[in-house]
Design an enzyme around this catalytic site. Structure first.
Site, mmCIF file in Angstrom:
data_model
loop_
_atom_site.group_PDB
_atom_site.id
_atom_site.type_symbol
_atom_site.label_atom_id
_atom_site.label_comp_id
_atom_site.label_asym_id
_atom_site.label_seq_id
_atom_site.Cartn_x
_atom_site.Cartn_y
_atom_site.Cartn_z
ATOM 1 N N HIS A 154 14.533 -36.066 47.818
ATOM 2 C CA HIS A 154 14.647 -34.809 45.857
ATOM 3 C C HIS A 154 14.148 -33.908 47.354
ATOM 4 O O HIS A 154 14.740 -32.719 47.203
ATOM 5 C CB HIS A 154 13.649 -35.467 45.420
ATOM 6 N N ASP A 361 14.654 -25.647 50.310
ATOM 7 C CA ASP A 361 14.653 -26.009 48.972
ATOM 8 C C ASP A 361 15.938 -27.522 49.049
ATOM 9 O O ASP A 361 16.836 -27.471 49.527
ATOM 10 C CB ASP A 361 14.310 -25.205 47.722
HETATM 11 P P1 ADP Z 1 10.906 -28.510 42.510
HETATM 12 O O1 ADP Z 1 10.885 -29.575 42.540
HETATM 13 O O2 ADP Z 1 10.089 -27.882 43.783
HETATM 14 O O3 ADP Z 1 9.682 -27.483 41.366
HETATM 15 P P2 ADP Z 1 13.276 -27.717 41.415
HETATM 16 O O4 ADP Z 1 13.297 -26.087 41.024
HETATM 17 O O5 ADP Z 1 13.573 -28.047 41.316
HETATM 18 O O6 ADP Z 1 11.530 -27.221 42.065
HETATM 19 O O7 ADP Z 1 12.142 -27.852 39.974
HETATM 20 C C1 ADP Z 1 10.986 -27.389 39.186
HETATM 21 C C2 ADP Z 1 11.162 -27.704 37.482
HETATM 22 O O8 ADP Z 1 10.152 -27.610 37.247
HETATM 23 C C3 ADP Z 1 12.321 -27.130 36.202
HETATM 24 O O9 ADP Z 1 12.930 -27.888 35.985
HETATM 25 C C4 ADP Z 1 11.554 -25.946 35.690
HETATM 26 O O10 ADP Z 1 12.710 -25.335 34.281
HETATM 27 C C5 ADP Z 1 10.556 -26.668 35.769
HETATM 28 N N1 ADP Z 1 8.863 -25.866 35.846
HETATM 29 C C6 ADP Z 1 9.181 -24.849 36.843
HETATM 30 N N2 ADP Z 1 7.915 -23.793 36.727
HETATM 31 C C7 ADP Z 1 7.340 -23.989 35.555
HETATM 32 C C8 ADP Z 1 6.694 -23.244 34.299
HETATM 33 N N3 ADP Z 1 6.062 -22.633 34.643
HETATM 34 N N4 ADP Z 1 6.649 -23.806 33.201
HETATM 35 C C9 ADP Z 1 6.896 -25.214 32.309
HETATM 36 N N5 ADP Z 1 8.301 -25.558 33.483
HETATM 37 C C10 ADP Z 1 8.479 -24.846 34.893
HETATM 38 O O1 F6P Z 2 10.970 -31.853 43.766
HETATM 39 C C1 F6P Z 2 9.662 -32.204 44.359
HETATM 40 C C2 F6P Z 2 8.506 -32.515 43.974
HETATM 41 O O2 F6P Z 2 8.108 -32.887 45.168
HETATM 42 C C3 F6P Z 2 8.674 -34.162 43.159
HETATM 43 O O3 F6P Z 2 8.381 -34.936 44.128
HETATM 44 C C4 F6P Z 2 7.089 -34.085 42.770
HETATM 45 O O4 F6P Z 2 7.186 -34.606 41.613
HETATM 46 C C5 F6P Z 2 7.516 -31.855 42.346
HETATM 47 O O5 F6P Z 2 7.986 -31.779 43.372
HETATM 48 C C6 F6P Z 2 5.889 -31.282 42.100
HETATM 49 O O6 F6P Z 2 4.944 -31.868 43.237
HETATM 50 P P1 F6P Z 2 3.382 -32.678 42.355
HETATM 51 O O7 F6P Z 2 4.036 -34.025 42.581
HETATM 52 O O8 F6P Z 2 3.062 -32.682 44.630
HETATM 53 O O9 F6P Z 2 2.964 -31.771 42.271
#
Ligand code: ADP
Ligand code: F6P
Length: 466
Positions: A154, A361
């Site tokens: 990912h 990212d």
């Molecule tokens: P990462 O996997 O690094 O966290 P992404 O942008 O790919 O980043 O995914 C983040 C996911 O978490 C998205 O689906 C987003 O809607 C959700 N998310 C992020 N912040 C919040 C929040 N404050 N409350 C609910 N969902 C959140």
């Molecule tokens: O999407 C990337 C990622 O590292 C996932 O593998 C992971 O579940 C998510 O971000 C949130 O991080 P964590 O599981 O360490 O809270």
């Protein structure tokens, strides 16, 4: 149809939000089959973990394992999050390698394999996710599991010179060759993998198959996505919810600029708030005309670099509000909590601009969710880092270099002033892409490729970003 067995460190819950992109995407990706989702329960124990807990919810069965405190530290906090995470995100100066950490990482992968193997059936298909579990395939093969096993990364795959800073780089990459298929987010990540194999292992690529270490593995890019139509429908409905209405009312006539990110140093939050400060400094007309809402739920709070970055961000945001705020208006609203996804989609739809400016990212689902949440007649503008995987698909976003604070400030200025015709044009192009490249297409293309080894590579990959 055999069962689909998903394995990931973090197992998504339909009750909690903000568990990151992996859990969000997997929850959206389930289809009609029976799914087993195996991984960490999120609980840390002082004693050796008890038996695997099994929870059934419709067609989904979760198999959850607790982690003993030393394993939580060594495997999750230290090796996954203080070694692999920074190296794979090009922050080699933050990586703190140690042999004990590497041992803990392998120990937990072995333990997961030992717990999972007896539960498997001959026609199960296994799909392992992310950097926590790279050696899991090898551990399962040692236990004579010969089912098809795919792996999806990912996060970014770093350039060879960067990966080589990791003392165990070769063992780690060798482990990927025990899978039947390895998936990356973008062509860029796939190319970095190929480059590594060629330079460090003397390997080569032939029709999508990578040969090295006396063996081979198929590899391709499968950009992860969202349930586009569902997000759009939920966003339209969410506009009438109480929370979205309260947010809109609180704006008066001001325009909303939104950022939504886990509180992580890869997300470029410090540069982003600096860009907001730069904009307010050089364009005083915006001081009372915009509200920047940064939603940033805490993440990995036991890791010191996350604590340091949070303190830095707190200080900067306080300074900017102190400098440009009035008794009745603060330009920056900063919220460290999670929201229900519907609420979040309503917030996106109420926003004129989204700032998605990670320094690096794998994909960034927030960028895709923001686009899908817009009102087609009056859409907002996405300002997107060129170093997010999503930038390879969302080409009509305003693409910025997230290290260049002036460039982000200029893009924000341009987005705020953009006429509706241009906003619509940009939005329509991105939506047309997301309509076909949604999370279901992502899941299907990966599983098809896993199950039909001869299928995709000759015909060209359906999910590869154009
Ligand atoms: P990462 O996997 O690094 O966290 P992404 O942008 O790919 O980043 O995914 C983040 C996911 O978490 C998205 O689906 C987003 O809607 C959700 N998310 C992020 N912040 C919040 C929040 N404050 N409350 C609910 N969902 C959140
Ligand atoms: O999407 C990337 C990622 O590292 C996932 O593998 C992971 O579940 C998510 O971000 C949130 O991080 P964590 O599981 O360490 O809270």
């Amino acid at each position: 149809m055999g069962r689909l067995v998903i394995v990931s460190n973090r197992v998504g819950s339909s009750l909690k939000s903000n568990e990151g992109g992996l859990a969000t995407a997997m929850l959206a990706a389930f289809d009609q089959r029976q799914v087993i989702w195996f991984g960490w329960s999120g609980k840390v124990t002082d004693e050796p973990p008890g038996p695997t807990r099994v929870q059934r919810e419709g067609r989904l069965t979760r198999m959850l394992v607790d982690l003993e405190h030393t394993d939580y530290e060594g495997y999750y906090l230290e090796f996954a999050n203080c070694v692999l995470w920074p190296v794979f995100h090009y922050r080699v100066n933050l990586a703190e390698y140690g042999r004990e950490r590497w041992a803990a990482y392998n120990r937990v992968n072995e333990m997961f394999a030992e717990r999972l193997a007896p539960a498997l059936e001959p026609d199960d298909i296994l799909w392992v996710h992310d950097y926590h579990l790279i050696p899991l395939g090898s551990a399962l093969r040692r236990l004579r599991v010969d089912n098809p096993i795919g792996f999806f990364l990912h996060i970014p795959f770093p350039a060879p010179e960067v990966l080589a800073t990791l003392p165990v780089h070769e063992t780690l990459v060798r482990a990927l060759f025990d899978y039947d298929l390895v998936g990356f987010q973008t062509e860029n990540d796939l190319q970095a993998f190929r480059d590594y194999v060629q330079r460090e292992a003397g390997g080569w690529t032939e029709d999508g198959t990578i040969h090295a270490f006396g063996t081979s593995v198929r590899a391709a890019s499968f950009p992860i996505s969202i349930d586009t139509r569902l997000v759009a429908a939920r966003a339209a409905r969410a506009m009438s919810t109480r929370q979205a209405a309260r947010l809109r009312d609180s704006l008066s006539d001001r325009r909303l600029v939104i950022g939504v990110d886990r509180l992580d140093y890869t997300k470029g939050l410090v540069h982003r708030v600096d860009a907001v400060e730069r904009l307010l400094e050089s364009n005083p007309q915006y001081r009372r005309a915009i509200v920047v809402l940064q939603i940033a739920p805490p993440s990995r709070e036991d890791v010191s670099e996350y604590q340091r970055m949070r303190a830095e961000l707190d200080a900067r945001i306080g300074r900017i509000n102190g400098r440009f705020g009035d008794p009745d208006h603060l330009p920056l609203r900063y919220v460290n909590r999670s929201f229900r996804q519907d609420t979040l989609f309503g917030f996106y739809r109420a926003s004129r601009v989204a700032l998605v400016t990670p320094l690096r990212d794998g994909m960034n689902l927030v960028a895709k969710e923001f686009v899908a949440s817009q009102d087609p007649d009056d859409p907002g503008v996405l300002v997107l880092s060129r170093f997010a995987g999503a930038a390879r698909e969302l080409k009509t976003a305003l693409i910025v270099n997230p290290f260049d604070v002036d460039q982000i400030a200029d893009a924000l200025d341009r987005a705020l002033a953009m006429p509706v015709e241009e906003r619509r044009e940009r939005y329509e192009t991105m939506m047309a892409h997301l309509d076909t490249h949604d999370v279901h297409a992502w899941r299907d293309s990966f599983l098809d490729a896993l199950q039909h080894p001869d299928g995709i590579f000759t015909a060209g990959h359906p999910m590869a970003a154009e």
